[in-house]
Design a protein around this motif. Structure first.
Motif, PDB file in Angstrom:
ATOM      1  N   THR A   1      -2.887  24.387  -6.352  1.00  0.00           N
ATOM      2  CA  THR A   1      -1.420  24.353  -6.732  1.00  0.00           C
ATOM      3  C   THR A   1      -1.082  24.626  -8.167  1.00  0.00           C
ATOM      4  O   THR A   1      -0.130  25.287  -8.522  1.00  0.00           O
ATOM      5  N   LEU A   2      -2.100  24.367  -8.971  1.00  0.00           N
ATOM      6  CA  LEU A   2      -1.937  24.613 -10.560  1.00  0.00           C
ATOM      7  C   LEU A   2      -1.871  26.196 -10.712  1.00  0.00           C
ATOM      8  O   LEU A   2      -1.236  26.815 -11.597  1.00  0.00           O
ATOM      9  N   HIS A   3      -2.913  26.908 -10.078  1.00  0.00           N
ATOM     10  CA  HIS A   3      -2.975  28.202  -9.972  1.00  0.00           C
ATOM     11  C   HIS A   3      -1.517  29.009  -9.713  1.00  0.00           C
ATOM     12  O   HIS A   3      -1.117  29.779 -10.074  1.00  0.00           O
TER      13      HIS A   3
ATOM     14  N   GLY B   1     -14.704  22.557 -14.219  1.00  0.00           N
ATOM     15  CA  GLY B   1     -15.663  23.411 -13.255  1.00  0.00           C
ATOM     16  C   GLY B   1     -15.142  24.494 -12.313  1.00  0.00           C
ATOM     17  O   GLY B   1     -15.642  25.411 -11.945  1.00  0.00           O
ATOM     18  N   LEU B   2     -13.965  23.927 -11.675  1.00  0.00           N
ATOM     19  CA  LEU B   2     -13.160  24.787 -10.750  1.00  0.00           C
ATOM     20  C   LEU B   2     -12.279  25.937 -11.100  1.00  0.00           C
ATOM     21  O   LEU B   2     -12.041  26.852 -10.823  1.00  0.00           O
ATOM     22  N   ALA B   3     -11.679  25.435 -12.487  1.00  0.00           N
ATOM     23  CA  ALA B   3     -10.598  26.300 -13.153  1.00  0.00           C
ATOM     24  C   ALA B   3     -10.849  26.330 -14.755  1.00  0.00           C
ATOM     25  O   ALA B   3      -9.870  25.683 -15.370  1.00  0.00           O
ATOM     26  N   PRO B   4     -11.964  27.044 -15.020  1.00  0.00           N
ATOM     27  CA  PRO B   4     -12.096  27.047 -16.533  1.00  0.00           C
ATOM     28  C   PRO B   4     -11.099  27.683 -17.585  1.00  0.00           C
ATOM     29  O   PRO B   4     -10.634  27.250 -18.757  1.00  0.00           O
ATOM     30  N   GLU B   5     -10.503  28.534 -16.681  1.00  0.00           N
ATOM     31  CA  GLU B   5      -9.440  29.432 -17.678  1.00  0.00           C
ATOM     32  C   GLU B   5      -8.014  28.520 -17.656  1.00  0.00           C
ATOM     33  O   GLU B   5      -7.163  28.780 -18.461  1.00  0.00           O
ATOM     34  N   ARG B   6      -7.823  27.423 -16.693  1.00  0.00           N
ATOM     35  CA  ARG B   6      -6.433  26.671 -16.930  1.00  0.00           C
ATOM     36  C   ARG B   6      -6.757  25.458 -17.395  1.00  0.00           C
ATOM     37  O   ARG B   6      -5.682  24.812 -17.694  1.00  0.00           O
TER      38      ARG B   6
ATOM     39  N   ASP C   1       1.024  28.462 -12.003  1.00  0.00           N
ATOM     40  CA  ASP C   1       0.694  28.709 -13.347  1.00  0.00           C
ATOM     41  C   ASP C   1       0.818  27.721 -14.489  1.00  0.00           C
ATOM     42  O   ASP C   1       1.745  27.844 -15.485  1.00  0.00           O
ATOM     43  N   ILE C   2       0.423  26.564 -14.182  1.00  0.00           N
ATOM     44  CA  ILE C   2       0.523  25.487 -15.143  1.00  0.00           C
ATOM     45  C   ILE C   2      -0.680  25.053 -15.540  1.00  0.00           C
ATOM     46  O   ILE C   2      -1.597  24.862 -14.994  1.00  0.00           O
ATOM     47  N   PRO C   3      -1.166  24.921 -17.187  1.00  0.00           N
ATOM     48  CA  PRO C   3      -1.992  24.393 -17.695  1.00  0.00           C
ATOM     49  C   PRO C   3      -2.375  23.075 -17.470  1.00  0.00           C
ATOM     50  O   PRO C   3      -1.459  22.089 -17.216  1.00  0.00           O
ATOM     51  N   VAL C   4      -3.701  22.546 -17.575  1.00  0.00           N
ATOM     52  CA  VAL C   4      -3.861  20.952 -17.337  1.00  0.00           C
ATOM     53  C   VAL C   4      -4.757  20.663 -18.596  1.00  0.00           C
ATOM     54  O   VAL C   4      -5.782  21.082 -19.200  1.00  0.00           O
TER      55      VAL C   4
ATOM     56  N   MET D   1      -3.624  12.380  -8.026  1.00  0.00           N
ATOM     57  CA  MET D   1      -2.118  13.099  -8.351  1.00  0.00           C
ATOM     58  C   MET D   1      -1.965  13.884  -6.795  1.00  0.00           C
ATOM     59  O   MET D   1      -2.778  14.567  -6.409  1.00  0.00           O
ATOM     60  N   VAL D   2      -0.668  13.660  -6.265  1.00  0.00           N
ATOM     61  CA  VAL D   2      -0.213  14.469  -4.886  1.00  0.00           C
ATOM     62  C   VAL D   2       0.135  15.904  -5.267  1.00  0.00           C
ATOM     63  O   VAL D   2       1.070  16.029  -6.111  1.00  0.00           O
ATOM     64  N   PRO D   3      -0.455  16.909  -5.015  1.00  0.00           N
ATOM     65  CA  PRO D   3      -0.110  18.271  -5.291  1.00  0.00           C
ATOM     66  C   PRO D   3       1.383  18.551  -4.868  1.00  0.00           C
ATOM     67  O   PRO D   3       2.133  19.198  -5.517  1.00  0.00           O
ATOM     68  N   ASP D   4       1.918  18.184  -3.717  1.00  0.00           N
ATOM     69  CA  ASP D   4       3.053  18.390  -3.122  1.00  0.00           C
ATOM     70  C   ASP D   4       4.314  17.825  -4.337  1.00  0.00           C
ATOM     71  O   ASP D   4       5.043  18.279  -4.369  1.00  0.00           O
ATOM     72  N   ALA D   5       3.989  16.727  -4.627  1.00  0.00           N
ATOM     73  CA  ALA D   5       4.787  16.040  -5.573  1.00  0.00           C
ATOM     74  C   ALA D   5       4.884  16.757  -6.683  1.00  0.00           C
ATOM     75  O   ALA D   5       5.992  16.792  -7.475  1.00  0.00           O
ATOM     76  N   LEU D   6       3.576  17.362  -7.146  1.00  0.00           N
ATOM     77  CA  LEU D   6       3.638  18.088  -8.554  1.00  0.00           C
ATOM     78  C   LEU D   6       4.386  19.346  -8.277  1.00  0.00           C
ATOM     79  O   LEU D   6       5.370  19.880  -9.318  1.00  0.00           O
TER      80      LEU D   6
END
Length: 446
Positions: free
Chosen positions: A246-248, A272-277, A251-254, A204-209
């Motif tokens: 980008t998600l941080h 492992g990189l973003a356990p809270e998200r 503020d979007i959950p995954v 997935m392309v972060p800029d597109a998201l």
């Protein structure tokens, strides 16, 4: 002037009656409009309606074609057992599995054990099941906490419950532009709008998201960073970090679908990189077998766990205690670990066979994956190639099955390598290579 629905009904009748066959090309929309005495805008709506019904597919730069496997024939990702060689459904039952798994089932049939398995169980399962889930799901230095695990009946139900908890009716869920087809059905039933996000060779392309979120807010993202279905790709560490940043920021959950993650022990999940998200969903269907499976949901958020548990209960998506107890025994006695290791070797061997037999074609795949993505030669359209393969008794899946919305599908197919016996797989791949080196005219499918 006729309504677009009545015109679409007439074309649909021709397709289902066989007057228009899989792979037949519909006229360009302007010509279709002239032939039917309708406005160009009406023709656009007719074609969109036929795509929505799953009867035709648009292919980039090629036009609109009758879809192989219309709803009355053999839909993509259909029920098992319909083809001589099934390269469409992707599950592996190894010859060693019945004997390896029989002992765990046998112990569960003792009267004392069976009695405890006949009562329902909550979304949090049992303490032994949670401990087993930690052992099963841990990889590359990441492991869930015991309190973070919930159980569903299977992986699809786990995805549905998390989507229901995160995305209200009418809101938007981002997905990769090519995604797991079942997610499309889940979203439709939940009243969720899917938003396709561009992907490249890294995922997935972060800029597109970010652009999609700024256009109209996204409530969550669903993706498969490890052994993506259907592309067979694995997101590298740098792209994972960029995407998490980008998600941080947004503020979007995954929702991370980790169903094939067990085949790549060297990579932790995004959690492992973003356990809270990140909410991890997984199941036993690929690890062990789809016929007796359990789904897993892992989230750090206590508040979100409550919402997911409520969705599991209201949706009827709870795990069954007997399956949960069997899975726990298979983890505790080492059966699950043994089967998973055998499947890693099996997947690598099948991938190597595909690489050898399809050498010279444009194949994309992770060497650990149980599937591969085939960009077809120029003389073939995906739907026509699927139809030609079906005439040889081989079921494969066109790119259109994985495309979100009414956009054009790539000229490609997915090959699921897991299910056939090795000899049958080798023969099927040889037949497909022979077909691809020829033309549609050679096979009688045009």
């Amino acid at each position: 002037m006729p309504d677009y629905r009545s015109v679409a009904d007439a074309v649909a009748e021709d397709i289902l009656a066989g007057r228009l066959r899989p792979g037949d090309r519909l006229p360009p929309q302007r010509r279709f409009a002239r032939e039917h005495g309708i406005a160009n805008s009406t023709a656009v709506r007719v074609y969109s309606e036929l795509i929505r019904r799953g009867l035709v597919v648009g292919e980039v730069g090629r036009g609109t074609y009758v879809k192989a496997g219309t709803p009355d024939v053999a839909p993509a990702l259909s029920e098992p057992g319909g083809a001589g060689v099934d390269l469409e459904l992707n599950f592996s039952i190894l010859p060693e599995q019945p004997s390896l798994m029989a002992e765990g089932i046998g112990r569960g049939l003792r009267p004392d054990a069976l009695a405890s398995s006949l009562v329902p169980v909550g979304a949090a399962g049992t303490a032994p099941a949670r401990d087993a889930a930690i052992s099963l799901l841990a990889r590359a230095g990441w492991a869930p906490g015991a309190s973070q695990v919930l159980f569903a009946g299977n992986g699809r139900q786990a995805i549905a419950a998390v989507a229901a908890a995160l995305v209200p009716v009418g809101e938007r869920l981002a997905v990769e532009a090519l995604t797991y087809p079942v997610v499309k059905g889940i979203a439709a039933r939940l009243g969720i709008s899917l938003v396709p996000i561009a992907v490249d060779e890294y995922g997935m392309v972060p800029d597109a998201l970010e652009s999609a979120h700024h256009a109209r807010p996204l409530r969550a993202v669903y993706l498969q960073p490890t052994l993506h279905n259907p592309l067979g790709s694995t997101m590298p560490s740098r792209r994972r970090s960029e995407l998490v940043d980008t998600l941080h920021r947004l503020d979007i959950p995954v929702i991370e679908d980790s169903i094939y993650g067990f085949l790549r022990e060297d990579l932790p999940p995004l959690a492992g990189l973003a356990p809270e998200r990140v909410v991890v969903v997984d199941s036993l269907s690929k690890r062990l077998a789809p016929g007796l499976t359990v789904g897993f949901v892992v989230t750090e958020s206590a508040e979100l766990r409550e919402r997911i548990a409520a969705a599991l209960r209201s949706g009827g998506w709870m795990a069954q205690r007997f399956a949960l107890a069997a899975a726990t025994r298979w983890v505790d006695d080492g059966t699950a670990a043994t089967v998973q290791e055998l499947k890693r070797r099996d997947a690598a061997a099948r991938q190597q066979s595909a690489a050898q037999r399809l050498d010279g074609f444009d194949i994309a795949a992770d060497p650990h994956a149980y599937h591969c993505w085939w960009k077809l030669p120029g003389q073939w359209r995906a739907e026509t190639f699927v139809a030609a393969a079906a005439r040889r008794g081989i079921a494969i899946t066109p790119a259109a099955a994985f495309t979100v919305g009414a956009g054009h599908a790539p000229n490609a197919v997915r090959l699921a390598l897991a299910s056939p016996p090795p000899e049958a797989l080798s023969h099927a791949l040889d037949v497909l290579a022979m077909l691809a080196r020829g033309t549609p005219e050679d096979t009688g499918v045009e």
